[in-house]
Design a protein around this motif. Sequence first.
Motif, PDB file in Angstrom:
ATOM      1  N   ASN A 110       3.080  -8.427   0.355  1.00 46.44           N
ATOM      2  CA  ASN A 110       2.215  -7.844  -0.516  1.00 46.44           C
ATOM      3  C   ASN A 110       0.565  -8.174  -0.266  1.00 46.44           C
ATOM      4  OD1 ASN A 110       3.861  -5.767  -1.542  1.00 46.44           O
ATOM      5  ND2 ASN A 110       4.565  -7.875  -2.622  1.00 46.44           N
TER       6      ASN A 110
ATOM      7  N   ILE B 252      -1.262  -6.354   2.020  1.00 47.51           N
ATOM      8  CA  ILE B 252      -1.527  -4.883   1.307  1.00 47.51           C
ATOM      9  C   ILE B 252      -3.000  -5.346   0.695  1.00 47.51           C
ATOM     10  CG2 ILE B 252      -1.685  -3.130  -0.179  1.00 47.51           C
ATOM     11  CD1 ILE B 252       1.950  -3.217   0.747  1.00 47.51           C
TER      12      ILE B 252
ATOM     13  N   TYR C 254       9.479  -0.921   1.757  1.00 47.43           N
ATOM     14  CA  TYR C 254      10.098  -2.615   0.934  1.00 47.43           C
ATOM     15  C   TYR C 254      11.004  -2.976   1.728  1.00 47.43           C
ATOM     16  CZ  TYR C 254      10.765  -4.047  -3.400  1.00 47.43           C
ATOM     17  OH  TYR C 254      10.805  -4.192  -4.461  1.00 47.43           O
TER      18      TYR C 254
ATOM     19  N   THR D 121       4.832  -1.393   6.096  1.00 48.15           N
ATOM     20  CA  THR D 121       3.953  -1.591   5.283  1.00 48.15           C
ATOM     21  C   THR D 121       2.680  -1.395   5.469  1.00 48.15           C
ATOM     22  OG1 THR D 121       5.517  -3.687   5.137  1.00 48.15           O
ATOM     23  CG2 THR D 121       3.440  -4.169   4.369  1.00 48.15           C
TER      24      THR D 121
ATOM     25  N   ARG E 112      -0.545   0.141   3.315  1.00 45.45           N
ATOM     26  CA  ARG E 112      -2.268  -0.638   3.274  1.00 45.45           C
ATOM     27  C   ARG E 112      -3.011   0.614   4.189  1.00 45.45           C
ATOM     28  NH1 ARG E 112      -4.521  -6.380   5.363  1.00 45.45           N
ATOM     29  NH2 ARG E 112      -6.051  -5.833   6.730  1.00 45.45           N
TER      30      ARG E 112
ATOM     31  N   CYS F 183      13.486  -8.955  -4.446  1.00 43.13           N
ATOM     32  CA  CYS F 183      11.828  -9.605  -4.779  1.00 43.13           C
ATOM     33  C   CYS F 183      11.521 -10.696  -3.681  1.00 43.13           C
ATOM     34  CB  CYS F 183      12.167  -8.919  -6.401  1.00 43.13           C
ATOM     35  SG  CYS F 183       9.461  -9.906  -6.120  1.00 43.13           S
ATOM     36  N   PRO F 184      10.782 -10.878  -3.068  1.00 42.61           N
ATOM     37  CA  PRO F 184       9.618 -10.208  -2.678  1.00 42.61           C
ATOM     38  C   PRO F 184      10.122  -8.804  -1.599  1.00 42.61           C
ATOM     39  CG  PRO F 184       9.693 -12.029  -1.640  1.00 42.61           C
ATOM     40  CD  PRO F 184      10.408 -12.209  -2.483  1.00 42.61           C
ATOM     41  N   PRO F 185       9.571  -8.124  -0.517  1.00 43.09           N
ATOM     42  CA  PRO F 185       7.492  -7.944  -1.564  1.00 43.09           C
ATOM     43  C   PRO F 185       7.941  -7.202  -3.293  1.00 43.09           C
ATOM     44  CG  PRO F 185       8.295  -5.532  -0.728  1.00 43.09           C
ATOM     45  CD  PRO F 185       9.867  -6.713  -0.463  1.00 43.09           C
TER      46      PRO F 185
ATOM     47  N   GLU G 293       3.759  -8.137  -8.086  1.00 44.63           N
ATOM     48  CA  GLU G 293       2.278  -8.389  -7.118  1.00 44.63           C
ATOM     49  C   GLU G 293       1.874  -7.655  -6.407  1.00 44.63           C
ATOM     50  OE1 GLU G 293       2.124 -12.467  -4.270  1.00 44.63           O
ATOM     51  OE2 GLU G 293       3.648 -10.275  -3.564  1.00 44.63           O
ATOM     52  N   ARG G 294       2.580  -6.219  -5.826  1.00 46.57           N
ATOM     53  CA  ARG G 294       2.078  -4.975  -4.967  1.00 46.57           C
ATOM     54  C   ARG G 294       0.968  -4.845  -6.154  1.00 46.57           C
ATOM     55  NH1 ARG G 294       5.638  -1.935  -1.772  1.00 46.57           N
ATOM     56  NH2 ARG G 294       5.773  -3.328  -0.403  1.00 46.57           N
TER      57      ARG G 294
ATOM     58  N   ASN H  94       3.722   4.854  -3.818  1.00 45.16           N
ATOM     59  CA  ASN H  94       4.614   4.456  -3.306  1.00 45.16           C
ATOM     60  C   ASN H  94       5.879   4.729  -3.638  1.00 45.16           C
ATOM     61  OD1 ASN H  94       4.788   0.764  -3.182  1.00 45.16           O
ATOM     62  ND2 ASN H  94       5.701   2.006  -2.238  1.00 45.16           N
TER      63      ASN H  94
ATOM     64  N   SER I 159       4.095 -15.080  -6.850  1.00 46.82           N
ATOM     65  CA  SER I 159       3.155 -14.287  -6.664  1.00 46.82           C
ATOM     66  C   SER I 159       1.501 -13.931  -6.868  1.00 46.82           C
ATOM     67  CB  SER I 159       3.818 -13.364  -7.887  1.00 46.82           C
ATOM     68  OG  SER I 159       5.114 -12.709  -7.942  1.00 46.82           O
TER      69      SER I 159
END
Length: 422
Positions: free
Chosen positions: A76, A79, A159, A165, A169, A192-194, A198-199, A277, A364
Amino acid sequence: MKLNRRHFIGTGAAAAATLKAPAVLADGHGKPRVVVIGGGAGGATAARYLAKDSQGAVDVTLVEPSRTYFTCFFSNLYIGGFKDIDDLGHTYGTLAAKYGINVVHDWAVDVDRDAKTVSLAGGDTLAYDKLILSPGIDFVEGSVDGWSLAAQNAMPHSYKGGSQTELLRAQIEAMPEGGVFAMVAPPNPYRCPPGPYERISMVAHQLKARNPTAKILVADPKPKFSKQGLFEEGWANHYAGMIDVIGEDFGGGNVSVDPAAMTITIDGEETSVDVCNVIPAMKAGRIAEMAGVTDGNWAPVNAVDMSTKVDPDVYVLGDASQQGDMPKSGYSANSQAKVCANAVRGALTDSRVFPAKFSNTCWSLIDTDDGVKVGATYEATDEKIAKVDGFISSTGESADLRKATYEESEGWYAGITADMFS
């Protein structure tokens, strides 16, 4: 060996009763053989610790199709523009050169638990005495109406680290002025993560700098989510008016998408979007299902050593496991891998096995130097990995504390990747 559901349930208790049975070496081979499938936080850690601590007494093979592993944790931040993609990439050369691990870059396509073999896409067959599966997640087909893997380039899930990823972006950076970014958030449980939230923070960080009139729309099937108060506080402070979350009460679980038309429909209301997404419902990586060790979605395991409920010689780590209270995080997988490696080494070499202890922390980033965290310690019980105690950041914390929390996460990233790969 393929199991139907009745066979799965009926053999669970019997398999658990054989956990302490002595190992029988595959095909009369002189050195015990362990095959690890999946080279992420669980698999790479397990392979490294097994090879390092057994000092050559165990033959360890790691099967991972990717030559460069891109971490989901911190993806993230890529991103959001805080990391380059190369910062997330790691290779397996040290595991092979320093620890003597046989690293095989191929896909595992089948497991025969009767013969104790793994079949590879390239045609090779690997025999094992103990098998460790750490395949991460796959997606539940049809869980988001209108979306399938065939649509992942139009509406990426992002994911799994790497190209997905990068794609997300690039799509965000190409959004028109005042455009709409949409996310279909996943139901529980999810990797989680990602982290999805947070994303959202990192997408908002990018848009605030590049495209400040853009909007973010989140369709969420859950009534609440982890660190919700912290994220909502951060969004109000940093991205006021940009983010609209439609939760379960307002139709966030009644969602369909049209990748060709680039629309999302929430509770009957269609919206045109520029980026979408889609994060579908998740299940264990497919090789766990093919090995016959899942309940249809996840692989139930014994907390004391991560061995599966149906086969004491097969272990499942990280996201793919159904283990109890731990979240599906890289930190969790790394913690579980060390417990598993110690148990497997003990079973194969009659070395000391230490009591199972687990821990997890998830950080995060909400905006520059605004880091938050949640975590806990855990113990193995007869029923599950059980939470002992926990902690979470508080709303209203000072800027200095939030910056220190973010810096702590940077130190953790350096530490866990070293623990996995060097």
